[in-house]
Design a protein around this motif. Sequence first.
Motif, PDB file in Angstrom:
ATOM      1  N   LEU A   1      -4.830 -26.967 -41.745  1.00 51.21           N
ATOM      2  CA  LEU A   1      -5.322 -25.634 -42.147  1.00 51.21           C
ATOM      3  C   LEU A   1      -5.862 -25.689 -43.577  1.00 51.21           C
ATOM      4  N   ALA A   2      -5.517 -26.669 -44.401  1.00 51.96           N
ATOM      5  CA  ALA A   2      -6.060 -26.556 -45.814  1.00 51.96           C
ATOM      6  C   ALA A   2      -7.258 -27.278 -45.683  1.00 51.96           C
ATOM      7  N   VAL A   3      -7.591 -28.295 -44.629  1.00 52.63           N
ATOM      8  CA  VAL A   3      -9.099 -28.656 -44.547  1.00 52.63           C
ATOM      9  C   VAL A   3      -9.866 -27.561 -43.726  1.00 52.63           C
ATOM     10  N   ILE A   4      -9.443 -26.978 -42.801  1.00 54.29           N
ATOM     11  CA  ILE A   4     -10.246 -26.198 -42.101  1.00 54.29           C
ATOM     12  C   ILE A   4     -10.601 -25.019 -43.089  1.00 54.29           C
ATOM     13  N   LEU A   5      -9.819 -24.253 -43.562  1.00 59.05           N
ATOM     14  CA  LEU A   5     -10.035 -23.244 -44.336  1.00 59.05           C
ATOM     15  C   LEU A   5     -10.869 -23.398 -45.558  1.00 59.05           C
ATOM     16  N   SER A   6     -11.174 -24.601 -45.712  1.00 62.81           N
ATOM     17  CA  SER A   6     -12.048 -24.774 -47.114  1.00 62.81           C
ATOM     18  C   SER A   6     -13.434 -24.761 -46.817  1.00 62.81           C
ATOM     19  N   LEU A   7     -13.751 -24.848 -45.250  1.00 60.87           N
ATOM     20  CA  LEU A   7     -15.141 -24.986 -44.847  1.00 60.87           C
ATOM     21  C   LEU A   7     -16.014 -23.967 -45.203  1.00 60.87           C
ATOM     22  N   PRO A   8     -15.636 -22.650 -44.851  1.00 57.17           N
ATOM     23  CA  PRO A   8     -16.427 -21.448 -44.915  1.00 57.17           C
ATOM     24  C   PRO A   8     -17.122 -21.424 -46.510  1.00 57.17           C
TER      25      PRO A   8
ATOM     26  N   PHE B   1     -18.759 -20.670 -28.330  1.00 60.18           N
ATOM     27  CA  PHE B   1     -17.738 -21.361 -27.656  1.00 60.18           C
ATOM     28  C   PHE B   1     -17.584 -22.687 -27.837  1.00 60.18           C
ATOM     29  N   VAL B   2     -18.899 -23.248 -28.059  1.00 58.76           N
ATOM     30  CA  VAL B   2     -18.875 -25.005 -28.328  1.00 58.76           C
ATOM     31  C   VAL B   2     -18.299 -25.116 -29.718  1.00 58.76           C
ATOM     32  N   PHE B   3     -18.659 -24.214 -30.763  1.00 59.63           N
ATOM     33  CA  PHE B   3     -18.426 -24.534 -32.160  1.00 59.63           C
ATOM     34  C   PHE B   3     -16.872 -24.303 -32.390  1.00 59.63           C
ATOM     35  N   LEU B   4     -16.298 -23.286 -31.425  1.00 60.53           N
ATOM     36  CA  LEU B   4     -14.824 -22.956 -31.346  1.00 60.53           C
ATOM     37  C   LEU B   4     -13.941 -24.036 -30.823  1.00 60.53           C
ATOM     38  N   LEU B   5     -14.642 -24.635 -29.879  1.00 72.87           N
ATOM     39  CA  LEU B   5     -13.751 -25.821 -29.142  1.00 72.87           C
ATOM     40  C   LEU B   5     -13.766 -26.819 -30.170  1.00 72.87           C
ATOM     41  N   SER B   6     -14.946 -27.091 -30.734  1.00 68.75           N
ATOM     42  CA  SER B   6     -14.802 -28.517 -31.614  1.00 68.75           C
ATOM     43  C   SER B   6     -14.147 -28.203 -32.870  1.00 68.75           C
ATOM     44  N   LEU B   7     -13.965 -26.923 -33.324  1.00 65.27           N
ATOM     45  CA  LEU B   7     -13.148 -26.803 -34.331  1.00 65.27           C
ATOM     46  C   LEU B   7     -11.467 -26.813 -33.801  1.00 65.27           C
ATOM     47  N   ILE B   8     -11.329 -26.368 -32.688  1.00 64.23           N
ATOM     48  CA  ILE B   8      -9.716 -26.731 -32.339  1.00 64.23           C
ATOM     49  C   ILE B   8      -9.555 -28.212 -31.769  1.00 64.23           C
ATOM     50  N   PHE B   9     -10.591 -28.801 -31.441  1.00 62.84           N
ATOM     51  CA  PHE B   9     -10.340 -30.188 -31.465  1.00 62.84           C
ATOM     52  C   PHE B   9     -10.268 -31.116 -32.690  1.00 62.84           C
ATOM     53  N   VAL B  10     -10.917 -30.496 -33.692  1.00 63.01           N
ATOM     54  CA  VAL B  10     -10.876 -31.337 -35.069  1.00 63.01           C
ATOM     55  C   VAL B  10      -9.412 -30.901 -35.896  1.00 63.01           C
TER      56      VAL B  10
ATOM     57  N   PHE C   1      -6.616 -30.436 -33.963  1.00 59.88           N
ATOM     58  CA  PHE C   1      -5.593 -31.126 -33.163  1.00 59.88           C
ATOM     59  C   PHE C   1      -5.608 -32.406 -33.791  1.00 59.88           C
ATOM     60  N   LEU C   2      -6.850 -33.301 -33.888  1.00 59.89           N
ATOM     61  CA  LEU C   2      -7.209 -34.553 -34.525  1.00 59.89           C
ATOM     62  C   LEU C   2      -6.367 -34.489 -35.842  1.00 59.89           C
ATOM     63  N   LEU C   3      -6.568 -33.705 -36.668  1.00 59.38           N
ATOM     64  CA  LEU C   3      -5.965 -33.476 -37.956  1.00 59.38           C
ATOM     65  C   LEU C   3      -4.410 -33.287 -37.908  1.00 59.38           C
ATOM     66  N   ALA C   4      -4.009 -32.413 -37.062  1.00 59.46           N
ATOM     67  CA  ALA C   4      -2.671 -32.425 -36.920  1.00 59.46           C
ATOM     68  C   ALA C   4      -1.865 -33.642 -36.366  1.00 59.46           C
ATOM     69  N   ALA C   5      -2.505 -34.312 -35.643  1.00 59.53           N
ATOM     70  CA  ALA C   5      -1.912 -35.754 -35.219  1.00 59.53           C
ATOM     71  C   ALA C   5      -2.160 -36.564 -36.563  1.00 59.53           C
ATOM     72  N   GLN C   6      -3.133 -36.727 -37.347  1.00 54.03           N
ATOM     73  CA  GLN C   6      -3.286 -37.658 -38.392  1.00 54.03           C
ATOM     74  C   GLN C   6      -2.158 -37.322 -39.505  1.00 54.03           C
ATOM     75  N   TYR C   7      -2.142 -35.876 -39.946  1.00 56.70           N
ATOM     76  CA  TYR C   7      -1.000 -35.571 -41.003  1.00 56.70           C
ATOM     77  C   TYR C   7       0.249 -35.355 -40.118  1.00 56.70           C
ATOM     78  N   GLU C   8       0.668 -35.451 -39.052  1.00 58.64           N
ATOM     79  CA  GLU C   8       1.818 -35.151 -38.342  1.00 58.64           C
ATOM     80  C   GLU C   8       2.438 -33.630 -39.001  1.00 58.64           C
ATOM     81  N   SER C   9       1.599 -32.864 -38.832  1.00 57.78           N
ATOM     82  CA  SER C   9       1.909 -31.652 -39.312  1.00 57.78           C
ATOM     83  C   SER C   9       0.885 -30.489 -38.775  1.00 57.78           C
ATOM     84  N   TYR C  10       1.318 -29.436 -38.123  1.00 56.29           N
ATOM     85  CA  TYR C  10       0.397 -28.394 -37.644  1.00 56.29           C
ATOM     86  C   TYR C  10       0.074 -27.371 -38.996  1.00 56.29           C
TER      87      TYR C  10
END
Length: 166
Positions: free
Chosen positions: A27-34, A3-12, A14-23
């Motif tokens: 996803l290009a950043v998040i989906l490259s992590l696995p 739950f903590v990891f999922l919550l931190s992923l969601i937080f990251v 939304f932080l990136l969505a604000a930085q890039y002004e895009s939803y």
Amino acid sequence: AIFVFLLSLIFVYFLLAAQYESYLIPLAVILSLPIGVAGAIGFVNLAGLENNIYFQVALIMLIGLLAKNAILIVEFAMQRRRHGMDITQAILMTSFAFIFGLLPLALSTGVGAVGNRSIGMGAVGGMLIGTIFGVFVIPILYVIFETLQERISGKPHVIESEESVN
């Protein structure tokens, strides 16, 4: 912990969505992590080490470093795109200095070597695999999500460079 990891992923996200002004672009950043996490797990297993607390600390550090590399690639691509370059030409930036800097830790011997090797192998393996495959995967993800973003909201405003004005 999940739950903590999922919550931190969601937080990251939304932080990136604000930085890039895009939803979509985050996803290009998040989906490259696995890819990098799989590389870390593979290297630790190949080295005959176990999943201990040191390796878990290395995974958290690795996720931050892989995200940093992905953010740099996406940010560079977005800057090139704003200057009018084609999407597929707008890529690449990453560093092997961190990997080579961790090699002594990954190959350590002596007192405390198991902990050092767990952190080192996890970080070296994850960064190596994440960097090698990230160079190919992140740009593809960026192209996919930037194309979707442009279909939804239109092409970005092109910034005139000083060279093109002269």
